[in-house]
Design a protein around this motif. Structure first.
Motif, PDB file in Angstrom:
ATOM      1  N   THR A 190       8.472  55.658  59.567  1.00  0.00           N
ATOM      2  CA  THR A 190       9.445  54.612  59.887  1.00  0.00           C
ATOM      3  C   THR A 190       8.755  53.262  59.826  1.00  0.00           C
ATOM      4  O   THR A 190       7.758  53.031  60.497  1.00  0.00           O
ATOM      5  N   ARG A 191       9.300  52.366  59.014  1.00  0.00           N
ATOM      6  CA  ARG A 191       8.721  51.029  58.879  1.00  0.00           C
ATOM      7  C   ARG A 191       9.654  49.938  59.346  1.00  0.00           C
ATOM      8  O   ARG A 191       9.223  48.838  59.643  1.00  0.00           O
ATOM      9  N   ALA A 192      10.960  50.243  59.409  1.00  0.00           N
ATOM     10  CA  ALA A 192      11.930  49.260  59.897  1.00  0.00           C
ATOM     11  C   ALA A 192      12.949  49.963  60.775  1.00  0.00           C
ATOM     12  O   ALA A 192      13.344  51.091  60.505  1.00  0.00           O
ATOM     13  N   VAL A 193      13.349  49.271  61.827  1.00  0.00           N
ATOM     14  CA  VAL A 193      14.392  49.749  62.719  1.00  0.00           C
ATOM     15  C   VAL A 193      15.525  48.733  62.636  1.00  0.00           C
ATOM     16  O   VAL A 193      15.326  47.547  62.881  1.00  0.00           O
ATOM     17  N   ILE A 194      16.705  49.219  62.252  1.00  0.00           N
ATOM     18  CA  ILE A 194      17.870  48.348  62.099  1.00  0.00           C
ATOM     19  C   ILE A 194      18.821  48.650  63.255  1.00  0.00           C
ATOM     20  O   ILE A 194      19.194  49.798  63.470  1.00  0.00           O
ATOM     21  N   ILE A 195      19.178  47.603  63.976  1.00  0.00           N
ATOM     22  CA  ILE A 195      20.082  47.754  65.111  1.00  0.00           C
ATOM     23  C   ILE A 195      21.418  47.144  64.717  1.00  0.00           C
ATOM     24  O   ILE A 195      21.475  46.006  64.254  1.00  0.00           O
ATOM     25  N   SER A 196      22.485  47.927  64.908  1.00  0.00           N
ATOM     26  CA  SER A 196      23.808  47.464  64.505  1.00  0.00           C
ATOM     27  C   SER A 196      24.601  46.981  65.716  1.00  0.00           C
ATOM     28  O   SER A 196      24.243  47.262  66.860  1.00  0.00           O
ATOM     29  N   ASP A 197      25.709  46.308  65.439  1.00  0.00           N
ATOM     30  CA  ASP A 197      26.543  45.799  66.518  1.00  0.00           C
ATOM     31  C   ASP A 197      27.319  46.905  67.241  1.00  0.00           C
ATOM     32  O   ASP A 197      27.867  46.683  68.309  1.00  0.00           O
ATOM     33  N   PRO A 246       8.814  48.549  73.501  1.00  0.00           N
ATOM     34  CA  PRO A 246      10.254  48.426  73.749  1.00  0.00           C
ATOM     35  C   PRO A 246      11.112  48.978  72.605  1.00  0.00           C
ATOM     36  O   PRO A 246      12.152  49.590  72.851  1.00  0.00           O
ATOM     37  N   ILE A 247      10.667  48.804  71.367  1.00  0.00           N
ATOM     38  CA  ILE A 247      11.417  49.331  70.227  1.00  0.00           C
ATOM     39  C   ILE A 247      11.335  50.858  70.218  1.00  0.00           C
ATOM     40  O   ILE A 247      12.330  51.541  69.945  1.00  0.00           O
ATOM     41  N   LYS A 248      10.180  51.406  70.538  1.00  0.00           N
ATOM     42  CA  LYS A 248      10.048  52.863  70.633  1.00  0.00           C
ATOM     43  C   LYS A 248      10.982  53.414  71.702  1.00  0.00           C
ATOM     44  O   LYS A 248      11.570  54.477  71.544  1.00  0.00           O
ATOM     45  N   ARG A 249      11.137  52.669  72.788  1.00  0.00           N
ATOM     46  CA  ARG A 249      12.047  53.070  73.861  1.00  0.00           C
ATOM     47  C   ARG A 249      13.496  53.028  73.378  1.00  0.00           C
ATOM     48  O   ARG A 249      14.297  53.927  73.675  1.00  0.00           O
ATOM     49  N   ILE A 250      13.850  51.994  72.620  1.00  0.00           N
ATOM     50  CA  ILE A 250      15.205  51.883  72.062  1.00  0.00           C
ATOM     51  C   ILE A 250      15.497  53.072  71.153  1.00  0.00           C
ATOM     52  O   ILE A 250      16.576  53.660  71.192  1.00  0.00           O
ATOM     53  N   ILE A 251      14.510  53.448  70.334  1.00  0.00           N
ATOM     54  CA  ILE A 251      14.672  54.590  69.425  1.00  0.00           C
ATOM     55  C   ILE A 251      14.896  55.873  70.226  1.00  0.00           C
ATOM     56  O   ILE A 251      15.793  56.667  69.923  1.00  0.00           O
ATOM     57  N   ARG A 278      27.295  44.196  59.838  1.00  0.00           N
ATOM     58  CA  ARG A 278      27.192  44.912  61.107  1.00  0.00           C
ATOM     59  C   ARG A 278      25.764  44.893  61.663  1.00  0.00           C
ATOM     60  O   ARG A 278      25.524  45.366  62.768  1.00  0.00           O
ATOM     61  N   ILE A 279      24.807  44.344  60.904  1.00  0.00           N
ATOM     62  CA  ILE A 279      23.401  44.325  61.333  1.00  0.00           C
ATOM     63  C   ILE A 279      23.171  43.206  62.342  1.00  0.00           C
ATOM     64  O   ILE A 279      23.526  42.061  62.099  1.00  0.00           O
ATOM     65  N   VAL A 280      22.556  43.572  63.469  1.00  0.00           N
ATOM     66  CA  VAL A 280      22.208  42.600  64.497  1.00  0.00           C
ATOM     67  C   VAL A 280      20.738  42.221  64.375  1.00  0.00           C
ATOM     68  O   VAL A 280      20.383  41.044  64.480  1.00  0.00           O
ATOM     69  N   ALA A 281      19.865  43.222  64.120  1.00  0.00           N
ATOM     70  CA  ALA A 281      18.428  42.957  64.056  1.00  0.00           C
ATOM     71  C   ALA A 281      17.747  43.951  63.129  1.00  0.00           C
ATOM     72  O   ALA A 281      18.183  45.094  62.993  1.00  0.00           O
ATOM     73  N   ILE A 282      16.666  43.471  62.494  1.00  0.00           N
ATOM     74  CA  ILE A 282      15.788  44.326  61.699  1.00  0.00           C
ATOM     75  C   ILE A 282      14.385  44.097  62.249  1.00  0.00           C
ATOM     76  O   ILE A 282      13.853  42.990  62.146  1.00  0.00           O
ATOM     77  N   VAL A 283      13.809  45.131  62.866  1.00  0.00           N
ATOM     78  CA  VAL A 283      12.538  44.969  63.559  1.00  0.00           C
ATOM     79  C   VAL A 283      11.538  46.049  63.152  1.00  0.00           C
ATOM     80  O   VAL A 283      11.900  47.085  62.599  1.00  0.00           O
ATOM     81  N   SER A 284      10.290  45.789  63.472  1.00  0.00           N
ATOM     82  CA  SER A 284       9.223  46.752  63.237  1.00  0.00           C
ATOM     83  C   SER A 284       9.191  47.754  64.391  1.00  0.00           C
ATOM     84  O   SER A 284       9.449  47.387  65.543  1.00  0.00           O
TER      85      SER A 284
END
Length: 86
Positions: A52-59, A29-34, A18-24
């Motif tokens: 927080t060291r990793a942000v995992i985005i799921s499908d 933009p990642i802070k905005r997604i969070i 179910r993982i789409v991306a693993i990002v820092s």
């Protein structure tokens, strides 16, 4: 259907397929997604109060915060895949 799981730290496990991306989490933009995920109620904080060291985005558009480095999560993900090929 075979469910593959990956440990994202502190005993927390996520479905690998179910993982789409693993990002820092460092970029704006990642802070905005969070922040948007927090507002929508789809943020899962698995850091246990640590940084927080990793942000995992799921499908499913869920955003998962982990205290483990993105490289570590990716290595765990690929090691699970390579073990099943044997």
């Amino acid at each position: 259907m075979d469910i593959k799981l990956v440990n994202i730290g502190f005993g927390n496990i996520v479905a690998a397929n179910r993982i789409v991306a693993i990002v820092s989490p460092e970029s704006a933009p990642i802070k905005r997604i969070i922040q948007e995920a927090r507002e929508k109620g789809v943020l899962i904080d698995a850091t246990y109060g640590r940084r927080t060291r990793a942000v995992i985005i799921s499908d499913s558009a869920h955003v998962i915060l982990s205290a483990v480095q993105p490289e570590t999560v990716a290595n765990r993900l690929t090691s699970k895949d390579s073990n099943e090929d044997v």
